[in-house]
Design a protein around this motif. Structure first.
Motif, mmCIF file in Angstrom:
data_model
loop_
_atom_site.group_PDB
_atom_site.id
_atom_site.type_symbol
_atom_site.label_atom_id
_atom_site.label_comp_id
_atom_site.label_asym_id
_atom_site.label_seq_id
_atom_site.Cartn_x
_atom_site.Cartn_y
_atom_site.Cartn_z
ATOM 1 N N TRP A 23 39.888 0.169 -4.299
ATOM 2 C CA TRP A 23 40.465 1.405 -5.082
ATOM 3 C C TRP A 23 39.424 1.912 -6.095
ATOM 4 N N PHE A 24 38.788 0.892 -6.740
ATOM 5 C CA PHE A 24 37.603 1.534 -7.543
ATOM 6 C C PHE A 24 36.546 2.282 -6.875
ATOM 7 N N GLN A 54 46.718 1.906 -7.356
ATOM 8 C CA GLN A 54 46.624 3.256 -8.044
ATOM 9 C C GLN A 54 46.304 3.704 -9.183
ATOM 10 N N ASP A 80 35.322 9.684 -5.347
ATOM 11 C CA ASP A 80 35.764 10.939 -5.697
ATOM 12 C C ASP A 80 35.208 11.539 -7.296
ATOM 13 N N ASN A 81 34.683 10.747 -8.051
ATOM 14 C CA ASN A 81 33.843 11.175 -9.076
ATOM 15 C C ASN A 81 32.327 11.707 -8.764
ATOM 16 N N THR A 96 40.004 5.160 -12.892
ATOM 17 C CA THR A 96 38.439 5.551 -12.580
ATOM 18 C C THR A 96 38.318 6.885 -12.564
ATOM 19 N N ARG A 97 39.188 7.784 -11.987
ATOM 20 C CA ARG A 97 39.182 9.291 -11.921
ATOM 21 C C ARG A 97 39.295 9.842 -13.474
ATOM 22 N N GLY A 137 37.937 5.698 -6.254
ATOM 23 C CA GLY A 137 37.657 6.680 -7.465
ATOM 24 C C GLY A 137 36.305 6.929 -7.608
ATOM 25 N N TYR A 185 42.741 3.481 -9.431
ATOM 26 C CA TYR A 185 42.173 4.660 -8.910
ATOM 27 C C TYR A 185 42.258 5.727 -9.929
ATOM 28 N N LEU A 186 43.371 5.751 -10.565
ATOM 29 C CA LEU A 186 43.692 6.865 -11.478
ATOM 30 C C LEU A 186 42.550 6.554 -12.832
#
Ligand SMILES: C[S@@+](CC[C@H](N)C(=O)[O-])C[C@H]1O[C@@H](n2cnc3c(N)ncnc32)[C@H](O)[C@@H]1O
Length: 217
Positions: free
Chosen positions: A71-72, A44, A78-79, A50-51, A75, A47-48
């Motif tokens: 997880w990466f 998590q 979502d980017n 990366t975002r 991210g 992910y955070l």
């Protein structure tokens, strides 16, 4: 010597939103086979980060069967999309990662490479917004100059196992892995090109930001 009491780990893991069933399968595999994945709390965090940084290019050194990669990749997806490099020297782990990431619908974002990770980073084209290292600990000090050549100014360096199960603060621990982590830790904290901290999740993860003023290496 666990860093975080088991009750807090359960509490934190209970707060993380439900993961896709494939990620949960990967976690179950790690538990069953005692494979050292980063786990959902660090996942998590990745992910955070990366975002939060808008990262589009991520390079992972020592990737396992693709859990942290996933997880990466979520991210980066979502980017708006990009490339996450999965690099491991075990062919079977690379094949397993391809399967899992395809099931997660993330395979188009991930570039798979079988081989030694620092050599692969040295040979990679361009620079990266995030570099995450989880290679053999003896390799940490020698990886730093290569990482510096490949990390964008403003980019993040993430490195696992900075507490090495408490051995870094145990004066009796003088084995090569522990000494390598200590050497690497002194180097990164003493490097004016980086602003560094260690987040005490799981086995301690370095989060280091390469300052924008850094000259191109
Ligand atoms: C701790 S596991 C990675 C787990 C992964 N970060 C996760 O959470 O899913 C490290 C993996 O990298 C491999 N490895 C270690 N050093 C390496 C190196 N220098 N080059 C390539 N692979 C390496 C190991 O064989 C192992 O499969």
């Amino acid at each position: 010597m666990p860093l975080v009491d088991g009750a807090f780990v359960s509490y934190l893991e209970g707060l993380i939103p439900a993961r896709p069933p494939v990620l949960q399968d990967m976690e179950a595999y790690a538990r069953a086979h005692r494979f050292p994945i980063v786990g959902p709390m660090m996942g998590q965090l990745f992910y955070l980060l990366t975002r939060a940084t808008g990262a589009r290019r991520v390079f992972e050194l020592g990737s396992g069967y693709g859990y942290s990669t996933a997880w990466f990749a979520m991210g980066v997806r979502d980017n708006g999309g990009g490339d996450v490099f999965h690099v491991v020297w075990d062919d079977a782990l690379s094949r397993s990662a391809r399967g899992y990431l395809a099931q997660l619908g993330l395979a188009s974002i991930v570039r798979f490479h079988v081989g030694e990770a620092v050599a692969a980073l040295r040979a990679a084209e361009g620079r990266f917004d995030i570099i995450f290292s989880d290679i053999e600990k003896e390799g940490y000090p020698a990886s730093l100059p290569v990482i510096k050549q490949r990390l964008n100014p403003g980019g993040l360096l993430l490195v696992d196992n900075m507490y090495w199960n408490g051995k870094v603060v145990d004066r009796r621990a003088t084995d090569a892995d522990t000494e390598a982590i200590r050497t690497f830790t002194r180097a990164i904290f003493g490097d004016p090109e980086f602003a560094s901290t260690i987040v005490p999740l799981r086995d301690g993860v370095l989060v280091a930001r390469r300052q924008e003023a850094a000259s191109a290496a």
